[in-house]
Design a protein around this motif. Sequence first.
Motif, mmCIF file in Angstrom:
data_model
loop_
_atom_site.group_PDB
_atom_site.id
_atom_site.type_symbol
_atom_site.label_atom_id
_atom_site.label_comp_id
_atom_site.label_asym_id
_atom_site.label_seq_id
_atom_site.Cartn_x
_atom_site.Cartn_y
_atom_site.Cartn_z
ATOM 1 N N ARG A 1 -7.574 -7.479 -4.612
ATOM 2 C CA ARG A 1 -8.046 -6.167 -4.132
ATOM 3 C C ARG A 1 -7.158 -5.069 -4.704
ATOM 4 N NH1 ARG A 1 -7.509 -2.403 0.247
ATOM 5 N NH2 ARG A 1 -9.549 -1.539 0.822
ATOM 6 N N GLU B 1 -2.672 -1.046 -3.129
ATOM 7 C CA GLU B 1 -3.385 0.204 -2.891
ATOM 8 C C GLU B 1 -2.509 1.398 -3.252
ATOM 9 O OE1 GLU B 1 -5.094 0.536 0.997
ATOM 10 O OE2 GLU B 1 -5.479 -1.616 1.167
ATOM 11 N N VAL C 1 -6.937 -0.687 -5.121
ATOM 12 C CA VAL C 1 -7.429 0.658 -4.832
ATOM 13 C C VAL C 1 -6.564 1.652 -5.599
ATOM 14 C CG1 VAL C 1 -7.849 2.415 -3.070
ATOM 15 C CG2 VAL C 1 -8.200 -0.010 -2.523
ATOM 16 N N THR D 1 -3.140 -7.866 -2.731
ATOM 17 C CA THR D 1 -3.719 -6.564 -2.388
ATOM 18 C C THR D 1 -2.753 -5.462 -2.774
ATOM 19 O OG1 THR D 1 -4.974 -7.468 -0.525
ATOM 20 C CG2 THR D 1 -4.589 -5.096 -0.538
ATOM 21 N N ALA E 1 0.838 -1.199 0.000
ATOM 22 C CA ALA E 1 0.000 0.000 0.000
ATOM 23 C C ALA E 1 0.873 1.248 0.000
ATOM 24 C CB ALA E 1 -0.925 0.004 1.218
ATOM 25 N N THR F 1 0.540 5.533 0.313
ATOM 26 C CA THR F 1 -0.356 6.615 0.716
ATOM 27 C C THR F 1 0.396 7.941 0.693
ATOM 28 O OG1 THR F 1 -1.564 5.103 2.176
ATOM 29 C CG2 THR F 1 -1.926 7.451 2.505
ATOM 30 N N THR G 1 -3.281 5.223 -2.659
ATOM 31 C CA THR G 1 -4.267 6.124 -2.061
ATOM 32 C C THR G 1 -3.730 7.549 -1.990
ATOM 33 O OG1 THR G 1 -5.096 4.302 -0.703
ATOM 34 C CG2 THR G 1 -5.748 6.525 -0.065
#
Length: 399
Positions: free
Chosen positions: A204, A178, A206, A176, A153, A155, A180
Amino acid sequence: MAVHTKKISGKTCVLSDDLLGLILNYVTNKDDRKSFSEVWKQWLRVEGLNRSSLCVDKPDIPLPALTRFPNLVHFETWKHTTDTDLEFIAQICPQIEVIKVTNYGSHFLGRKGLWALGNGCPKLSKVSLFGNKIGNSAVFALVNSAQILTSLAFTCNSFISDPVLRAIGSQCCITTLEFTSSCNITDLGLGLLANGCVSKTLKRLVVDEMVDRISDGGITDIGGVAISGIQTLRELRLFLEGISDATIVALAENCPKLEILDIKDCHEVRRDGILAFSSHQCSKSLVLLGLWDFDLFDVESIALGCPSLESVVVDSSLRVDPAWSSELMHEHTKKSHQVLDSCRPFFFGIQFSLLMSELRISILPEAGSVLVFLSATGSFLCNCFPKDSYQNLDSLAIQ
């Protein structure tokens, strides 16, 4: 096995580390555990050995304090992290499986730290990188050294770009991914991702585009349609103003396992795209916050056409429209239709439901908080929950 002994009235009391470790499991109050640690050296030592998770959220806590916790499995830090810090963490806590790294300093996080982390923690599987000073080279080092990486992920990072997606796309374990409020990725990067080995494992995804990228063109339907080639997807959250019906239709046609689709604020998506899911066989949740070009009859078509559908989340402003009256809904639509206030930064999130079971209305003061109960069984969906907001769960219950 270390043993603690103490004489009491002529008798010797023996308490092994193993027994004390079992006792620790029953003391869940963190203030009580802290109090015991301040007056009992054996407790302090054994608690450190038994601690499996730790969050360092204060900048004045030195990382060398981690020597007390050699068996950590889950570690998060909200303080600025350097390469030296990560090398130290990898050496002291080799059992780490989940880690969150923050870097907002004046210098970029380089290759050495994340390379040491991947090599020194062989069970490392989930990594979250938070901050705007983590570049491509650091991510290359991580994905090349962590052998069983399943979740990654990013961010608030504007430096991660398409070459990183090429590297990630070559991985065969990631489920997964991500991006963001970050990342300088384009349609090309999403295409590289969709054509790589990761497209056979990713469940998954994002992609939340930075606001200042939207004015530059950002991600378009070219990248959106490329994503539809990842047929293993079960959850997809796209916050992209550059995509339209073409992307949504492609997702409905090419992603048969897709259960959750969140296209909040994808303003170019119209009713044709939304209706593409009216015959999808696996869809469980559609989040349509910030979308306007559809009506109750469109929601009816989706609800009646999807046997697996559990919820459709729409903007609460639609409640003022008589055409959205609950009296006009079929019974199945009432069970699946959710009306929520669109949560924007610096606004309150207000829960409102048309479920047959009565729910308490709850105001969640944190920016961006949304909590939706899906059914009378008490199951719920947490979406965009900020740090430390879980205390609000205690105030929510089915009547």
